[in-house]
Design a protein around this motif. Structure first.
Motif, PDB file in Angstrom:
ATOM      1  N   GLN A  41       0.839  -1.203   0.000  1.00 21.99           N
ATOM      2  CA  GLN A  41       0.000   0.000   0.000  1.00 21.99           C
ATOM      3  C   GLN A  41       0.871   1.248   0.000  1.00 21.99           C
ATOM      4  O   GLN A  41       0.603   2.202  -0.729  1.00 21.99           O
ATOM      5  N   VAL A 103     -14.790   7.731   1.754  1.00 22.73           N
ATOM      6  CA  VAL A 103     -13.999   7.960   2.965  1.00 22.73           C
ATOM      7  C   VAL A 103     -14.607   9.134   3.718  1.00 22.73           C
ATOM      8  O   VAL A 103     -14.553  10.270   3.268  1.00 22.73           O
ATOM      9  N   GLU A 144      -5.123   6.568   7.829  1.00 21.43           N
ATOM     10  CA  GLU A 144      -5.834   5.424   7.267  1.00 21.43           C
ATOM     11  C   GLU A 144      -7.322   5.720   7.154  1.00 21.43           C
ATOM     12  O   GLU A 144      -7.861   6.502   7.943  1.00 21.43           O
ATOM     13  N   ASP A 145      -7.983   5.059   6.198  1.00 20.75           N
ATOM     14  CA  ASP A 145      -9.442   5.095   6.126  1.00 20.75           C
ATOM     15  C   ASP A 145      -9.951   4.452   7.415  1.00 20.75           C
ATOM     16  O   ASP A 145      -9.551   3.345   7.768  1.00 20.75           O
ATOM     17  N   VAL A 147     -12.724   3.115   8.186  1.00 18.57           N
ATOM     18  CA  VAL A 147     -13.527   1.902   8.036  1.00 18.57           C
ATOM     19  C   VAL A 147     -12.708   0.739   7.489  1.00 18.57           C
ATOM     20  O   VAL A 147     -12.653  -0.333   8.083  1.00 18.57           O
ATOM     21  N   SER A 148     -12.045   0.939   6.356  1.00 24.45           N
ATOM     22  CA  SER A 148     -11.354  -0.166   5.687  1.00 24.45           C
ATOM     23  C   SER A 148      -9.929  -0.393   6.177  1.00 24.45           C
ATOM     24  O   SER A 148      -9.365  -1.464   5.975  1.00 24.45           O
ATOM     25  N   THR A 150      -7.422   1.134   4.900  1.00 25.48           N
ATOM     26  CA  THR A 150      -6.540   1.428   3.771  1.00 25.48           C
ATOM     27  C   THR A 150      -5.664   2.634   4.101  1.00 25.48           C
ATOM     28  O   THR A 150      -6.167   3.657   4.576  1.00 25.48           O
TER      29      THR A 150
END
Length: 168
Positions: A41, A103, A144-145, A147-148, A150
């Protein structure tokens, strides 16, 4: 089979030890895979320009940042000290604006070197915050997101040589 003190036979003790070692190996492999995914990532993030607090009254720190194209990120040292000959104990102001669809919130973790991060703060897709005086050489702030999970952006702190001041 010969009994070992406590009632286990050598065979059973060997099987138990082998089982524990197998579980440890699996856990290490899972952690290694998570680390590989995070590195992949980060490799996809592009470097962005950030404010630098090097050799200013805020102290000798260089901030390097990477973010995805849909994240506007700014970081600056607002205060720092020196520990010996290098910058130490910086306070860093971070501002962000995430325009990625879906997001709505972010989580920012702080990590030292390759260690796993600890939660610093959570906020909306747009926000800012100032750390305490605990950013040191090698510290990373990871956006970071919420929720996910990411990774959207990262700021790395690099301590520079002090120019004689030594104190905050």
């Amino acid at each position: 089979m010969k009994q070992i003190k406590g009632g286990l036979s050598r065979g059973r003790a060997g099987v138990m030890i082998a089982g524990v070692l197998l579980l440890v190996g699996c856990c290490d492999e899972a952690a290694l895979e998570a680390c590989r995914q995070q590195q992949a990532q980060m490799a996809q993030l592009a470097p962005v320009e950030v404010a630098q607090g090097t050799r200013s009254s805020a102290g000798p720190f260089l901030l390097e940042a990477k973010s995805s194209s849909d994240v506007a990120l700014e970081a600056e040292v607002v205060n720092a000290g020196c520990d010996g000959s290098k910058g130490h104990g910086a306070e860093v102001k971070v501002s962000w604006k995430v325009s990625r669809s879906g997001v709505n919130g972010v989580r920012i973790t702080v990590a030292e070197g390759s260690a796993a991060g600890k939660l610093w703060m959570e906020g909306g897709a747009v926000g800012e915050g100032v750390t305490g005086p605990w950013i040191n050489d090698g510290s990373r702030l990871v956006l970071e997101d919420q929720v996910s999970g990411t990774i959207l952006a990262e700021v790395s702190a690099i301590a520079q040589a002090c120019d004689g001041g030594g104190a905050r």
